[in-house]
Design a protein around this motif. Structure first.
Motif, PDB file in Angstrom:
ATOM      1  N   MET A 112       0.839  -1.170   0.000  1.00 48.63           N
ATOM      2  CA  MET A 112       0.000   0.000   0.000  1.00 48.63           C
ATOM      3  C   MET A 112       0.886   1.236   0.000  1.00 48.63           C
ATOM      4  SD  MET A 112      -3.027   0.987   2.599  1.00 48.63           S
ATOM      5  CE  MET A 112      -2.326   1.871   3.941  1.00 48.63           C
ATOM      6  N   VAL A 113       0.514   2.220  -0.751  1.00 51.85           N
ATOM      7  CA  VAL A 113       1.251   3.479  -0.805  1.00 51.85           C
ATOM      8  C   VAL A 113       0.370   4.575  -0.214  1.00 51.85           C
ATOM      9  CG1 VAL A 113       2.351   5.157  -2.312  1.00 51.85           C
ATOM     10  CG2 VAL A 113       2.498   2.731  -2.863  1.00 51.85           C
ATOM     11  N   LEU A 114       0.929   5.289   0.734  1.00 50.15           N
ATOM     12  CA  LEU A 114       0.213   6.398   1.359  1.00 50.15           C
ATOM     13  C   LEU A 114       0.405   7.661   0.538  1.00 50.15           C
ATOM     14  CD1 LEU A 114       1.305   5.890   5.066  1.00 50.15           C
ATOM     15  CD2 LEU A 114      -0.932   5.395   4.109  1.00 50.15           C
ATOM     16  N   SER A 115      -0.593   8.504   0.554  1.00 52.79           N
ATOM     17  CA  SER A 115      -0.423   9.811  -0.090  1.00 52.79           C
ATOM     18  C   SER A 115       0.503  10.657   0.782  1.00 52.79           C
ATOM     19  CB  SER A 115      -1.776  10.507  -0.246  1.00 52.79           C
ATOM     20  OG  SER A 115      -2.279  10.888   1.020  1.00 52.79           O
ATOM     21  N   ARG A 116       1.025  11.691   0.193  1.00 56.03           N
ATOM     22  CA  ARG A 116       1.900  12.582   0.969  1.00 56.03           C
ATOM     23  C   ARG A 116       1.143  13.251   2.112  1.00 56.03           C
ATOM     24  NH1 ARG A 116       6.579  15.559  -2.308  1.00 56.03           N
ATOM     25  NH2 ARG A 116       7.582  13.657  -3.045  1.00 56.03           N
ATOM     26  N   TRP A 147      -1.388  12.033   3.887  1.00 52.93           N
ATOM     27  CA  TRP A 147      -1.520  11.092   4.998  1.00 52.93           C
ATOM     28  C   TRP A 147      -0.174  10.846   5.668  1.00 52.93           C
ATOM     29  CZ3 TRP A 147      -5.470  10.038   7.769  1.00 52.93           C
ATOM     30  CH2 TRP A 147      -6.746  10.096   7.220  1.00 52.93           C
ATOM     31  N   SER A 148       0.882  10.813   4.886  1.00 50.26           N
ATOM     32  CA  SER A 148       2.214  10.611   5.443  1.00 50.26           C
ATOM     33  C   SER A 148       2.588  11.753   6.380  1.00 50.26           C
ATOM     34  CB  SER A 148       3.242  10.479   4.322  1.00 50.26           C
ATOM     35  OG  SER A 148       2.986   9.337   3.552  1.00 50.26           O
ATOM     36  N   VAL A 149       2.308  12.975   5.953  1.00 46.80           N
ATOM     37  CA  VAL A 149       2.592  14.140   6.806  1.00 46.80           C
ATOM     38  C   VAL A 149       1.762  14.072   8.077  1.00 46.80           C
ATOM     39  CG1 VAL A 149       2.345  16.661   6.959  1.00 46.80           C
ATOM     40  CG2 VAL A 149       3.353  15.611   4.924  1.00 46.80           C
ATOM     41  N   PHE A 150       0.506  13.674   7.953  1.00 45.64           N
ATOM     42  CA  PHE A 150      -0.356  13.547   9.127  1.00 45.64           C
ATOM     43  C   PHE A 150       0.220  12.529  10.114  1.00 45.64           C
ATOM     44  CE2 PHE A 150      -3.830  11.256  11.257  1.00 45.64           C
ATOM     45  CZ  PHE A 150      -4.332  12.292  12.029  1.00 45.64           C
ATOM     46  N   LEU A 151       0.667  11.381   9.609  1.00 42.59           N
ATOM     47  CA  LEU A 151       1.219  10.345  10.493  1.00 42.59           C
ATOM     48  C   LEU A 151       2.507  10.811  11.164  1.00 42.59           C
ATOM     49  CD1 LEU A 151       0.584   7.135   8.366  1.00 42.59           C
ATOM     50  CD2 LEU A 151      -0.708   7.947  10.346  1.00 42.59           C
ATOM     51  N   VAL A 152       3.344  11.494  10.438  1.00 42.59           N
ATOM     52  CA  VAL A 152       4.570  12.030  11.039  1.00 42.59           C
ATOM     53  C   VAL A 152       4.212  13.058  12.111  1.00 42.59           C
ATOM     54  CG1 VAL A 152       6.637  13.424  10.601  1.00 42.59           C
ATOM     55  CG2 VAL A 152       6.036  11.543   9.058  1.00 42.59           C
ATOM     56  N   ALA A 153       3.227  13.903  11.844  1.00 44.61           N
ATOM     57  CA  ALA A 153       2.797  14.907  12.828  1.00 44.61           C
ATOM     58  C   ALA A 153       2.264  14.239  14.095  1.00 44.61           C
ATOM     59  CB  ALA A 153       1.735  15.822  12.224  1.00 44.61           C
ATOM     60  N   VAL A 154       1.530  13.154  13.950  1.00 46.26           N
ATOM     61  CA  VAL A 154       1.032  12.425  15.121  1.00 46.26           C
ATOM     62  C   VAL A 154       2.204  11.856  15.922  1.00 46.26           C
ATOM     63  CG1 VAL A 154      -0.271  10.383  15.854  1.00 46.26           C
ATOM     64  CG2 VAL A 154      -1.226  11.916  14.145  1.00 46.26           C
ATOM     65  N   GLY A 169       4.697   6.982   8.690  1.00 41.31           N
ATOM     66  CA  GLY A 169       4.561   8.219   7.936  1.00 41.31           C
ATOM     67  C   GLY A 169       5.812   8.547   7.135  1.00 41.31           C
ATOM     68  N   ILE A 170       6.973   8.350   7.748  1.00 42.71           N
ATOM     69  CA  ILE A 170       8.236   8.600   7.044  1.00 42.71           C
ATOM     70  C   ILE A 170       8.387   7.627   5.877  1.00 42.71           C
ATOM     71  CG2 ILE A 170      10.753   8.451   7.250  1.00 42.71           C
ATOM     72  CD1 ILE A 170      10.365   9.522  10.154  1.00 42.71           C
ATOM     73  N   TRP A 209       6.036   8.678   3.128  1.00 37.38           N
ATOM     74  CA  TRP A 209       6.543   9.858   2.434  1.00 37.38           C
ATOM     75  C   TRP A 209       7.615   9.469   1.413  1.00 37.38           C
ATOM     76  CZ3 TRP A 209       5.386  14.920   1.976  1.00 37.38           C
ATOM     77  CH2 TRP A 209       6.341  15.740   1.424  1.00 37.38           C
ATOM     78  N   ARG A 210       8.530   8.614   1.858  1.00 37.42           N
ATOM     79  CA  ARG A 210       9.613   8.178   0.961  1.00 37.42           C
ATOM     80  C   ARG A 210       9.089   7.389  -0.228  1.00 37.42           C
ATOM     81  NH1 ARG A 210      14.160   6.301   5.322  1.00 37.42           N
ATOM     82  NH2 ARG A 210      14.855   8.375   5.872  1.00 37.42           N
ATOM     83  N   SER A 211       8.109   6.520   0.014  1.00 37.91           N
ATOM     84  CA  SER A 211       7.591   5.717  -1.099  1.00 37.91           C
ATOM     85  C   SER A 211       6.737   6.555  -2.039  1.00 37.91           C
ATOM     86  CB  SER A 211       6.793   4.520  -0.588  1.00 37.91           C
ATOM     87  OG  SER A 211       5.600   4.930   0.032  1.00 37.91           O
ATOM     88  N   ALA A 212       6.122   7.625  -1.560  1.00 36.05           N
ATOM     89  CA  ALA A 212       5.314   8.500  -2.406  1.00 36.05           C
ATOM     90  C   ALA A 212       6.198   9.318  -3.345  1.00 36.05           C
ATOM     91  CB  ALA A 212       4.444   9.423  -1.560  1.00 36.05           C
ATOM     92  N   ARG A 213       7.448   9.525  -2.970  1.00 40.47           N
ATOM     93  CA  ARG A 213       8.369  10.281  -3.821  1.00 40.47           C
ATOM     94  C   ARG A 213       8.796   9.481  -5.043  1.00 40.47           C
ATOM     95  NH1 ARG A 213      12.863  12.476   0.184  1.00 40.47           N
ATOM     96  NH2 ARG A 213      14.062  11.390  -1.392  1.00 40.47           N
TER      97      ARG A 213
END
Length: 76
Positions: free
Chosen positions: A1-5, A7-14, A67-68, A71-75
């Motif tokens: 599964m690939v997270l959108s950026r 959602w990734s930012v949200f998870l890192v913020a949490v 989240g990190i 983010w990396r996989s979304a790039r």
């Protein structure tokens, strides 16, 4: 599964939020009179809150790592 950026930012913020809030809460518990018995030993109040803090930091770390990684996989 690939997270959108987003959602990734949200998870890192949490994850960051967990590491900002919970250590401060531990300090408040440490200073609370209910955390220590008259002999200076930790009470059940202290141990329960310490366990809650440990679990919250573990979950926060796991969420932040996801989240990190998202983010990396979304790039790519």
């Amino acid at each position: 599964m690939v997270l959108s950026r987003r959602w990734s930012v949200f998870l890192v913020a949490v994850g960051v939020w967990s590491w900002v809030i919970w250590p401060r809460f531990l300090l408040a518990i440490w200073r609370d009179d209910r955390a220590w018995s008259a002999s200076g030993a930790p009470t059940g109040f202290f141990w329960i809150h310490a366990a809650l803090i440990a679990v919250s930091l573990t979950v926060g770390t796991a969420v932040g790592v996801l989240g990190i990684r998202g983010w990396r996989s979304a790039r790519r």
